[in-house]
Design an enzyme around this catalytic site. Structure first.
Site, short mmCIF file in Angstrom:
data_model
loop_
_atom_site.label_atom_id
_atom_site.label_comp_id
_atom_site.label_asym_id
_atom_site.label_seq_id
_atom_site.Cartn_x
_atom_site.Cartn_y
_atom_site.Cartn_z
N ASN A 9 -99.20 1.69 23.99
CA ASN A 9 -98.07 1.28 23.19
C ASN A 9 -98.52 0.48 21.96
OD1 ASN A 9 -95.78 -0.08 22.16
ND2 ASN A 9 -94.82 -0.18 24.18
N LYS A 12 -96.93 -2.98 21.57
CA LYS A 12 -97.48 -4.00 22.47
C LYS A 12 -98.83 -4.50 21.93
CE LYS A 12 -96.44 -3.65 26.75
NZ LYS A 12 -96.35 -3.26 28.17
N ASP A 69 -97.73 -5.88 32.96
CA ASP A 69 -96.65 -5.04 33.44
C ASP A 69 -95.43 -5.94 33.40
OD1 ASP A 69 -95.65 -2.55 34.32
OD2 ASP A 69 -95.50 -3.32 36.36
N SER A 70 -94.37 -5.41 32.87
CA SER A 70 -93.18 -6.21 32.72
C SER A 70 -91.96 -5.33 32.87
CB SER A 70 -93.17 -6.89 31.35
OG SER A 70 -93.27 -5.93 30.32
N PHE A 152 -88.72 -3.87 21.30
CA PHE A 152 -88.77 -2.52 21.86
C PHE A 152 -88.35 -2.61 23.32
CE2 PHE A 152 -92.93 -4.49 22.07
CZ PHE A 152 -93.38 -4.24 23.36
N GLY A 153 -88.26 -1.49 23.96
CA GLY A 153 -87.83 -1.47 25.35
C GLY A 153 -86.40 -1.97 25.48
N TYR A 154 -86.19 -2.89 26.37
CA TYR A 154 -84.85 -3.43 26.63
C TYR A 154 -84.51 -4.61 25.72
CZ TYR A 154 -85.13 -0.58 30.85
OH TYR A 154 -85.25 0.47 31.72
N ASP A 155 -85.39 -4.98 24.80
CA ASP A 155 -85.17 -6.14 23.93
C ASP A 155 -83.79 -6.16 23.27
OD1 ASP A 155 -87.72 -6.93 24.62
OD2 ASP A 155 -88.59 -6.57 22.65
#
Length: 168
Positions: A9, A12, A69-70, A152-155
């Protein structure tokens, strides 16, 4: 000091480079080293998955490796999607699909019951030394629609009350 970040990513990598760069640590990606490691995340916890990834990348590159990992743990979903956060909408789906599935799963959940935690576990592995791990979490709630322009992601869906805005 140079560390390889166990991720594909680029967002990241940028985030970790900014954080660790302030400490004088150079962070390189697997791609920078011509390596692409696919680690099956079989752990039952974020910590187990971060250790799996860091170990695999350290063994492949012979450099100290950092992995994380999150994910999002939503109370109304009994802690889900949890360790499956990145794959919540299924393998091969993107952030938008994961967010859409989350919003659909919570469509009938009232605002005060949309509580969640963003959890992360980071592992550092260096050859011949014990692994170093750290865990953290932050409390928030899930918005009804994305807000913000970064992250990104669920942000865009994770609202953090102290700042009165989403993580994005």
């Amino acid at each position: 000091m140079k560390f390889v970040l166990a991720t594909q990513n680029p967002k990241k990598l940028k985030e970790m480079s900014a954080i660790l760069g302030e400490l004088g640590v150079e962070v390189v990606s697997e791609a920078d080293l011509g390596v692409k490691i696919e680690v099956e995340e079989t752990g039952e916890t974020f910590a187990e998955n971060s250790l799996l990834k860091a170990k695999a990348v350290m063994e492949a590159t012979k450099l100290p490796a950092i992995a994380d990992d999150s994910g999002l743990c939503v109370d109304a979903l009994n802690g889900g999607p949890g360790v499956y956060s990145a794959r919540y909408a299924g393998e091969g789906h993107d952030d938008a699909a994961n967010n859409a599935k989350l919003l659909d799963a919570l469509k009938d959940v009232p605002g005060e019951k949309r509580t969640a935690q963003f959890r992360t576990s980071v592992a550092l592995i260096r050859r011949g030394m014990p692994a170093v791990t750290a865990d953290g979490s932050v409390e928030g709630r899930i918005l009804r629609s994305p807000q913000g322009e970064n992250g990104f992601g669920y942000d865009p869906l994770f609202y953090y009350e102290p700042l009165k805005k989403s993580f994005a």
